[in-house]
Design an enzyme around this catalytic site. Structure first.
Site, PDB file in Angstrom:
ATOM      1  N   LEU A  33       0.870  -1.141  -0.120  1.00 15.15           N
ATOM      2  CA  LEU A  33      -0.101  -0.163   0.043  1.00 15.15           C
ATOM      3  C   LEU A  33       0.779   1.270   0.049  1.00 15.15           C
ATOM      4  CD1 LEU A  33      -2.842  -1.050   2.452  1.00 15.15           C
ATOM      5  CD2 LEU A  33      -2.662  -1.692   0.051  1.00 15.15           C
ATOM      6  N   HIS A  37      -3.517   4.250  -2.336  1.00 15.39           N
ATOM      7  CA  HIS A  37      -4.312   3.332  -1.573  1.00 15.39           C
ATOM      8  C   HIS A  37      -4.783   4.037  -0.363  1.00 15.39           C
ATOM      9  CE1 HIS A  37      -1.717   0.197  -3.247  1.00 15.39           C
ATOM     10  NE2 HIS A  37      -2.710  -0.181  -3.715  1.00 15.39           N
ATOM     11  N   GLN A 153     -10.953  -0.167 -15.206  1.00 18.38           N
ATOM     12  CA  GLN A 153     -11.288  -1.188 -14.171  1.00 18.38           C
ATOM     13  C   GLN A 153     -12.454  -0.417 -13.184  1.00 18.38           C
ATOM     14  OE1 GLN A 153      -8.871  -3.348 -10.876  1.00 18.38           O
ATOM     15  NE2 GLN A 153      -9.237  -1.632  -9.541  1.00 18.38           N
ATOM     16  N   ILE A 176      -3.526   9.818  -6.974  1.00 18.64           N
ATOM     17  CA  ILE A 176      -2.723  10.458  -6.015  1.00 18.64           C
ATOM     18  C   ILE A 176      -1.189  10.186  -6.831  1.00 18.64           C
ATOM     19  CG2 ILE A 176      -1.470  10.337  -3.906  1.00 18.64           C
ATOM     20  CD1 ILE A 176      -4.501  11.370  -3.764  1.00 18.64           C
ATOM     21  N   LYS A 184       1.325   7.490  -8.486  1.00 22.43           N
ATOM     22  CA  LYS A 184       1.783   6.412  -7.310  1.00 22.43           C
ATOM     23  C   LYS A 184       1.473   5.004  -7.813  1.00 22.43           C
ATOM     24  CE  LYS A 184       2.297   9.290  -3.454  1.00 22.43           C
ATOM     25  NZ  LYS A 184       3.727   9.238  -2.807  1.00 22.43           N
TER      26      LYS A 184
HETATM   27  P1  AMP Z   1      -3.829  -2.217  -6.858  1.00 24.76           P
HETATM   28  O1  AMP Z   1      -3.513  -2.521  -5.421  1.00 24.76           O
HETATM   29  O2  AMP Z   1      -2.960  -1.619  -7.547  1.00 24.76           O
HETATM   30  O3  AMP Z   1      -4.785  -3.242  -7.383  1.00 24.76           O
HETATM   31  O4  AMP Z   1      -4.907  -0.705  -6.383  1.00 24.76           O
HETATM   32  C1  AMP Z   1      -6.148  -1.085  -5.596  1.00 24.76           C
HETATM   33  C2  AMP Z   1      -6.852   0.340  -5.777  1.00 24.76           C
HETATM   34  O5  AMP Z   1      -6.295   1.290  -5.551  1.00 24.76           O
HETATM   35  C3  AMP Z   1      -7.342   0.465  -7.148  1.00 24.76           C
HETATM   36  O6  AMP Z   1      -8.634   1.047  -6.946  1.00 24.76           O
HETATM   37  C4  AMP Z   1      -6.695   1.450  -7.670  1.00 24.76           C
HETATM   38  O7  AMP Z   1      -7.227   2.228  -8.604  1.00 24.76           O
HETATM   39  C5  AMP Z   1      -6.283   2.275  -6.500  1.00 24.76           C
HETATM   40  N1  AMP Z   1      -5.084   3.135  -6.794  1.00 24.76           N
HETATM   41  C6  AMP Z   1      -3.751   2.513  -6.864  1.00 24.76           C
HETATM   42  N2  AMP Z   1      -2.751   3.571  -7.188  1.00 24.76           N
HETATM   43  C7  AMP Z   1      -3.576   4.936  -6.924  1.00 24.76           C
HETATM   44  C8  AMP Z   1      -3.290   5.980  -7.015  1.00 24.76           C
HETATM   45  N3  AMP Z   1      -1.988   6.536  -7.341  1.00 24.76           N
HETATM   46  N4  AMP Z   1      -4.143   6.997  -6.897  1.00 24.76           N
HETATM   47  C9  AMP Z   1      -5.391   6.711  -6.512  1.00 24.76           C
HETATM   48  N5  AMP Z   1      -5.893   5.283  -6.429  1.00 24.76           N
HETATM   49  C10 AMP Z   1      -4.831   4.283  -6.637  1.00 24.76           C
END
Ligand code: AMP
Length: 282
Positions: A33, A37, A153, A176, A184
């Protein structure tokens, strides 16, 4: 804040909360995370009495050639982030807990999943829809939080919830970024120093696109060409796609005559990164 490994434990906890009349938010993640996240966890904490963060590297959404084995994992670090940002439990199951022997039911979607990332990752969204449906059935949240970083997604999940009459509100949260603009991502850890610098072409291309839209440009070809030219000037970058699509249907459009999503996937060395902007947010 506790780490929960089994479906039964999550269900029992959520049942207790429900008995007390509490609302529940769900933040699905693959762990490792970061502040992206954390922003989702904070949003859920603001809107709901209790927040469940799922932390599961879902094998079903990775093709055999992809980075399932090397995907970064650190549950102790994740537990700290969840605690700091107001999460109540982390659901961190083993793959065998989620996919028992003989598992054979899938949630699949046509059309929306066949554009953008679906072209180079043809099995990806079937894995995403299946695991998110399972998480929805396990946690039964009032609201679930997804980042606009994974814009396709988010659109796919919204569509699935609508198609299958799932009684869950889907909340999309802003991207973010690092101070220098890079979105990120857990996958940023794969980048070496040169690649990390080169990766800035994604957010720079997003800024180029946003400026053109702000200045009234409506030709998608002109916007996309300017963005692609910038990315192509970076020797370490290789474009998978840079496209403008209708933000609901994910189908390509030639002119900005409706709310659109400008999305890209770009390889920096071997690492595939994504970034985007919604014209409505410009
Ligand atoms: P992941 O762990 O990459 O599957 O991401 C889990 C959730 O966090 C998903 O809904 C992603 O879109 C969100 N997420 C990942 N990176 C970011 C970011 N930089 N800004 C906002 N949400 C994010």
């Amino acid at each position: 804040m506790k780490i929960v490994k089994t479906i039964d434990e999550v269900r029992q906890q959520v049942r207790e909360w429900r008995k007390q009349g509490l609302t529940v938010g769900l933040v699905p993640t693959m762990g490792y995370l970061h502040e992206g996240h954390a922003s989702l966890i904070e949003a859920s904490h603001r809107d709901n009495d209790r927040t469940v963060v799922s932390d599961f590297v879902n094998p079903m959404q990775f093709a055999p050639t992809e980075d399932l084995e090397s995907y970064p994992r650190d549950i102790e670090h994740d537990a700290k982030i969840v605690e700091e940002h107001g999460g109540d439990i982390i659901f961190n199951p083993e793959p065998s807990e989620m996919y028992h022997e003989g598992f054979s039911s899938f949630v699949d979607m046509t059309v929306l999943t066949q554009e953008l990332c679906g072209i180079s990752r043809p099995i990806h969204f079937r894995g995403v829809c299946t695991v998110v449906s399972k998480l929805f059935n396990i946690v039964k949240p009032d609201k679930a939080y997804f980042g606009k970083k994974d814009a396709q997604q988010l659109a796919v999940i919204r569509h699935m919830v609508d198609d299958l009459n799932m009684d869950i509100e889907i909340i999309g949260c802003p991207i973010i970024r690092e101070e220098d603009g890079l979105a990120k991502s857990s996958r940023n850890t794969y980048l070496n120093d040169d690649e990390r610098k080169a990766a800035l072409v994604l957010s720079q291309a997003v800024s180029i696109g946003i400026n053109l839209v702000r200045n009234g440009e409506t030709s998608c070809e002109i916007i996309l060409d300017a963005m692609k030219n910038h990315i192509n000037a970076e020797p370490l970058a290789r474009i998978d796609y840079v496209k403008m699509v209708d933000c609901r249907t994910m189908q390509q459009i030639p002119v900005l005559d409706r709310p659109a999503l400008c999305a890209m996937a770009v390889y920096i060395g071997k690492t595939r990164l994504i970034d985007n902007f919604f014209t409505e947010d410009v």
